[in-house]
Design an enzyme around this catalytic site. Structure first.
Site, short mmCIF file in Angstrom:
data_model
loop_
_atom_site.label_atom_id
_atom_site.label_comp_id
_atom_site.label_asym_id
_atom_site.label_seq_id
_atom_site.Cartn_x
_atom_site.Cartn_y
_atom_site.Cartn_z
N TYR A 258 0.85 -1.18 0.00
CA TYR A 258 0.00 0.00 0.00
C TYR A 258 0.89 1.25 0.00
CZ TYR A 258 -4.14 2.84 1.00
OH TYR A 258 -5.17 3.75 0.93
N ARG B 174 -17.01 -7.43 -13.62
CA ARG B 174 -16.45 -8.62 -14.24
C ARG B 174 -17.57 -9.64 -14.51
NH1 ARG B 174 -11.82 -10.51 -10.25
NH2 ARG B 174 -13.36 -9.80 -8.74
N GLY C 43 -18.34 -2.00 -2.44
CA GLY C 43 -19.04 -1.11 -1.53
C GLY C 43 -19.04 0.32 -2.02
N TRP D 136 -7.05 9.89 -2.77
CA TRP D 136 -6.68 9.10 -1.60
C TRP D 136 -7.39 9.70 -0.40
CZ3 TRP D 136 -1.24 9.03 1.06
CH2 TRP D 136 -1.18 7.95 1.96
N LEU D 137 -8.29 8.95 0.20
CA LEU D 137 -9.11 9.48 1.28
C LEU D 137 -8.27 10.00 2.43
CD1 LEU D 137 -11.92 10.02 2.44
CD2 LEU D 137 -11.93 7.68 3.34
#
Length: 319
Positions: free
Chosen positions: A87, A161, A140, A256-257
């Protein structure tokens, strides 16, 4: 955050991935424990192998500290990526897993005035046109986008998908407000040119997959459109052709939160949360399907969260 309790404040922020908390609904305050359970990982790797449920001692509350007992927390793809070590931001090890959740204030230091014992809290430091196109639409976030867009009067093209239960998924997403549901394979077909003859091309694309999927989103954007990338589930780079950037003037942005929270004030984050709560209260926004899993069964939840074609969010419960 995957633990029964945590001590938050200026002296102990390293114990939690959330950098602050926003008050939600109050209720009676629980007794303050001296020991808590938390899911800890001391090194990066397969989440089902490196995460352990451990007991931790809590330090005394003082000053600007806030002791929060976590009630429930989701397992998000970014949480899995953090544990795996791939990450963009990695915590100092050992670390407590998780970055979101709902907790209850147990105790506060003498200088704390914003919250009180018994309050419920959540981590806080936490030109569109008519159409929006997005991939991973069954996630979500994807389901939330469908509903928020519908509430704003925007229509969505939702890419997923291919899967055995495609019709069932399509029906579910359309029940949330999706205008169109397409598979990745359908989006790549030449016939998609005819699809956009009868409607305007979207000016906004939301990408959390990357790779070929993001290339297809760019291909169908209107001139001057923008693609916002907020995830990379395929672990493949976003590839844009020179002609798209020059002649269609497409724009690529990242979101990016965690950075958004740093760049905005607590009041702005509170306003955002209250807006979402308003949509929930009006029945315009509902949570995705979830599976509640007791904290001690975390291995089953981690395993389930990494399975393909799963729309259900794994929620670790600590009550």
């Amino acid at each position: 955050m995957w633990g029964r309790g945590a001590l938050l404040g200026t002296r102990t922020r390293s114990l939690a991935w959330g950098r602050g908390w926003s008050a939600a609904a109050p209720c009676s305050a629980p007794a303050e424990p001296s020991r808590v359970r938390a899911l800890i990982y001391g090194h990066h790797g397969d989440p089902t192998k490196v995460v352990e449920l451990k007991n931790l001692e809590l330090a005394a509350v003082g000053g600007s500290d806030v002791h929060v007992k976590m009630l429930a927390a989701p397992i998000n793809p970014s949480d899995i990526n953090m544990i795996q070590g791939n990450y963009g931001l990695l915590p100092k090890l050992p670390a407590v897993g998780g970055n979101e959740g709902v907790g209850q204030v147990v105790a506060v230091g003498g200088s704390v005035t914003g919250v009180k014992p018994g309050d419920w809290v959540i981590p806080a430091n936490a030109g569109l046109g008519d159409w929006v196109i997005q991939n991973a639409s069954n996630s979500g976030v994807g389901q939330a986008v469908i509903q928020i867009a519908a509430a704003l009067g925007l229509r969505t093209i939702n890419v997923v998908r291919d899967r055995p239960d495609l019709q069932e998924l399509t029906d579910r997403l359309k029940s949330l407000g999706a205008e169109h549901v397409l598979t990745e394979e359908e989006l790549r077909k030449h016939e998609m040119k005819n699809f956009f003859k009868d409607m305007p091309q979207p000016r906004l694309a939301l990408n959390c997959v990357g790779g070929k999927s993001s290339t297809e989103l760019l291909r169908h954007l209107a001139p001057g459109g923008t693609m916002v990338t907020y995830g990379g589930m395929a672990k493949q780079p976003v590839i844009a052709s020179v002609s798209q950037l020059i002649f269609k003037d497409l724009k690529l942005r990242g979101f990016w939160l965690s950075q958004w929270k740093k760049d905005h004030s607590p009041a702005q984050f509170k306003e955002l949360i209250l807006t979402l709560c308003g949509l929930i209260g009006q029945g315009q926004l509902t949570a995705p399907a979830c599976s509640e899993v007791p904290l001690q069964d975390y291995e089953r939840a981690l395993e389930a969260s990494m399975q393909p074609f799963v729309s259900s969010k794994q929620i670790l419960t600590m009550c």
